[in-house]
Design a protein around this motif. Structure first.
Motif, short mmCIF file in Angstrom:
data_model
loop_
_atom_site.label_atom_id
_atom_site.label_comp_id
_atom_site.label_asym_id
_atom_site.label_seq_id
_atom_site.Cartn_x
_atom_site.Cartn_y
_atom_site.Cartn_z
N GLY A 52 33.21 40.67 32.14
CA GLY A 52 34.45 40.79 32.89
C GLY A 52 35.41 39.63 32.62
N ARG A 53 36.65 39.83 33.00
CA ARG A 53 37.66 38.79 32.85
C ARG A 53 37.62 37.81 34.02
NH1 ARG A 53 42.58 39.16 29.93
NH2 ARG A 53 41.43 40.77 28.81
N VAL A 54 37.31 38.33 35.20
CA VAL A 54 37.36 37.49 36.40
C VAL A 54 36.44 38.08 37.46
CG1 VAL A 54 39.34 38.77 37.27
CG2 VAL A 54 38.92 36.49 38.13
N LEU A 55 35.84 37.23 38.28
CA LEU A 55 35.10 37.66 39.46
C LEU A 55 36.05 37.58 40.64
CD1 LEU A 55 32.23 38.35 40.76
CD2 LEU A 55 32.24 35.95 41.44
N LEU A 56 36.26 38.69 41.33
CA LEU A 56 37.12 38.73 42.50
C LEU A 56 36.23 38.88 43.73
CD1 LEU A 56 39.88 38.95 43.90
CD2 LEU A 56 39.88 41.40 43.35
N LEU A 57 36.14 37.81 44.53
CA LEU A 57 35.25 37.83 45.70
C LEU A 57 35.99 37.21 46.90
CD1 LEU A 57 32.37 38.74 46.38
CD2 LEU A 57 31.64 36.40 46.06
N PRO A 58 36.88 37.97 47.53
CA PRO A 58 37.69 37.41 48.62
C PRO A 58 36.97 37.48 49.97
CG PRO A 58 38.45 39.62 48.10
CD PRO A 58 37.32 39.33 47.15
N ALA A 59 35.79 36.84 50.06
CA ALA A 59 35.03 36.84 51.31
C ALA A 59 35.80 36.09 52.39
CB ALA A 59 33.67 36.20 51.09
N LEU A 60 35.76 36.63 53.61
CA LEU A 60 36.50 36.03 54.71
C LEU A 60 35.72 34.94 55.42
CD1 LEU A 60 37.98 39.37 55.96
CD2 LEU A 60 39.31 37.45 55.09
N HIS A 61 34.40 35.01 55.39
CA HIS A 61 33.56 33.90 55.84
C HIS A 61 32.19 34.05 55.20
CE1 HIS A 61 31.01 36.19 58.64
NE2 HIS A 61 32.10 36.81 59.03
#
Length: 421
Positions: free
Chosen positions: A307-316
């Motif tokens: 992949g190009r990027v790991l997107l992991l927008p966890a809130l907590h």
């Protein structure tokens, strides 16, 4: 040195808390320290099978558990039942700690799993016996900004409100204050938890991620790292459980704002999956989103590394194994500037401010666009991520940071803060 390790969850070949317990136990032994692990009987078969295949001199396990009839009650309560069982186990295990302390002269005791600062801890009993006590790494001090609650659904929003109330009440929890007073060193997995530990009265606090990877895992991931990906569409990877606070909802919104060629590969499963599939249709991006479900570890790593990027927008989140693994494979992570993933992304990726959902989505989209459209920036962050994963997230670094800060002769201190984070 003789170490007493409290690891409620401890099993080989697993991730999350059981893997952390096993990692601490084996890493300490490999560093030359006789290690006694107090854990649950649930893990006994897996532990004994692993030790039969690869004996480890100096590693001893002691098993303790609550009466089996209580499990029926705990299961009926669901998630809260798991937390109640953990708290009761900690209280009940104090007698076992006393007996172990009478039989073996320990040089240090350390609590490693579960990683939540507001619970009782059996190793306060070791401190009463005069054994220096390390509390952590522990997390749980991370809270989701209230602006995000309405987008979680009613049940998840109520749970977040309950967590917020628990955090507000934590300075007055007598068992948490007793643990803070007893420990020689408190290790916070995140800056947010460090603030909570200081409020509880811990005298010495350091911030150290709870995430650590074995040398062979780091080497495998590093071998998967490639050069700047040129293929279109660019693959954006989401790797994690599909739960409201993990941020997959925000990931869909963020990629929907991209004008370049992209594909979102979602690795993982959970109760949010059906909602996410419907949301992708409503956003008009269903053809660009692939739900892979849970994959074997090797397959997940190969897909992630491509992949190009790991997107992991966890809130907590206190930890973030996926972030460390992506960094080791040279894949820059994009996370919200919250909790453990945000702190890790700042060392080899992009941490996006998150005052509210709209601002967070815009920031995530901009970060993705820069890593897809600017090869030079991608290359620089990829190299930084690989270097920091090797230097920061190996077990020798974890032992050096935590035990070095005690002044007891193991490793070197890292990020020490007296009376505050």
């Amino acid at each position: 040195m003789r170490v007493l390790l409290s690891a409620y969850a401890c099993a080989p070949g697993r991730g999350s808390e059981p893997g952390l317990g096993w990692g601490w136990a084996t890493a300490l032994v490999e560093a030359g320290h006789e290690t006694h692990v107090l854990t649950r009987r649930r893990w006994r078969t897996e532990i004994e099978s692993a030790l039969a295949g690869v004996p480890r001199a100096g590693l001893h396990f002691h098993y303790h558990d609550l009466p089996s009839w209580l499990d029926v009650c705990f299961r009926a309560l669901g998630g809260p039942g798991k937390r109640l069982r953990y708290c009761l186990w900690q209280v009940a295990a104090r007698g076992r700690v006393r007996s172990l302390g009478s039989a073996v002269r320990f040089d240090v005791a350390q609590h490693v799993t579960f990683a939540q600062f507001w619970s009782p801890c059996a190793l306060t009993e070791a401190a009463r016996l005069g054994v220096p006590f390390i509390w952590g790494p522990v997390g749980g001090g991370e809270t989701e900004p209230a602006a995000f609650w309405p987008g979680l659904g009613m049940r998840a929003a109520l749970w977040e409100a309950a967590r917020w109330l628990l955090h507000r009440a934590s300075p007055w929890l007598p068992w948490a204050r007793a643990t803070a007073a007893a420990c020689r060193l408190a290790v916070a997995a995140t800056p947010e938890t460090a603030e909570c530990l200081v409020r509880l009265g811990a005298r010495r606090v350091i911030v150290r991620s709870q995430v650590a990877l074995e040398t062979d895992r780091l080497e495998v991931l590093a071998s998967l790292a490639g050069t700047v990906p040129q293929a279109a569409p660019a693959s954006v990877i989401f790797l994690g459980d599909l739960l409201p606070h993990k941020g997959a909802r925000l990931a869909l919104e963020a990629v929907a704002g991209l004008s370049c060629a992209w594909r979102l590969d979602i690795i993982g499963d959970g109760p949010d999956r059906a909602w996410l599939e419907r949301r992708a249709v409503r956003l008009g991006i269903a053809g660009k989103v692939v739900f892979h479900g849970r994959l074997p570890q090797d397959a997940a790593w190969r897909l992630m590394a491509a992949g190009r990027v790991l997107l992991l927008p966890a809130l907590h989140d206190s930890g973030g194994f996926a972030v460390a693994e992506a960094m080791a494979a040279g894949v820059p992570p994009v996370c919200l500037a919250l909790g453990g993933p945000g702190a890790m992304a700042a060392e080899g990726g992009i941490a996006v401010p998150a005052p509210g959902p709209a601002e967070a989505v815009r920031g995530l989209t901009q970060a993705l666009r820069s890593l897809i459209e600017e090869p030079a920036r991608w290359q620089a962050l990829s190299l930084l991520a690989r270097g920091n994963a090797r230097d920061r997230f190996g077990w020798p670094a974890a032992i050096g940071a935590v035990h070095g800060a005690t002044g007891l002769g193991i490793g070197q201190p890292d990020g020490l803060a007296e009376n505050g984070p």
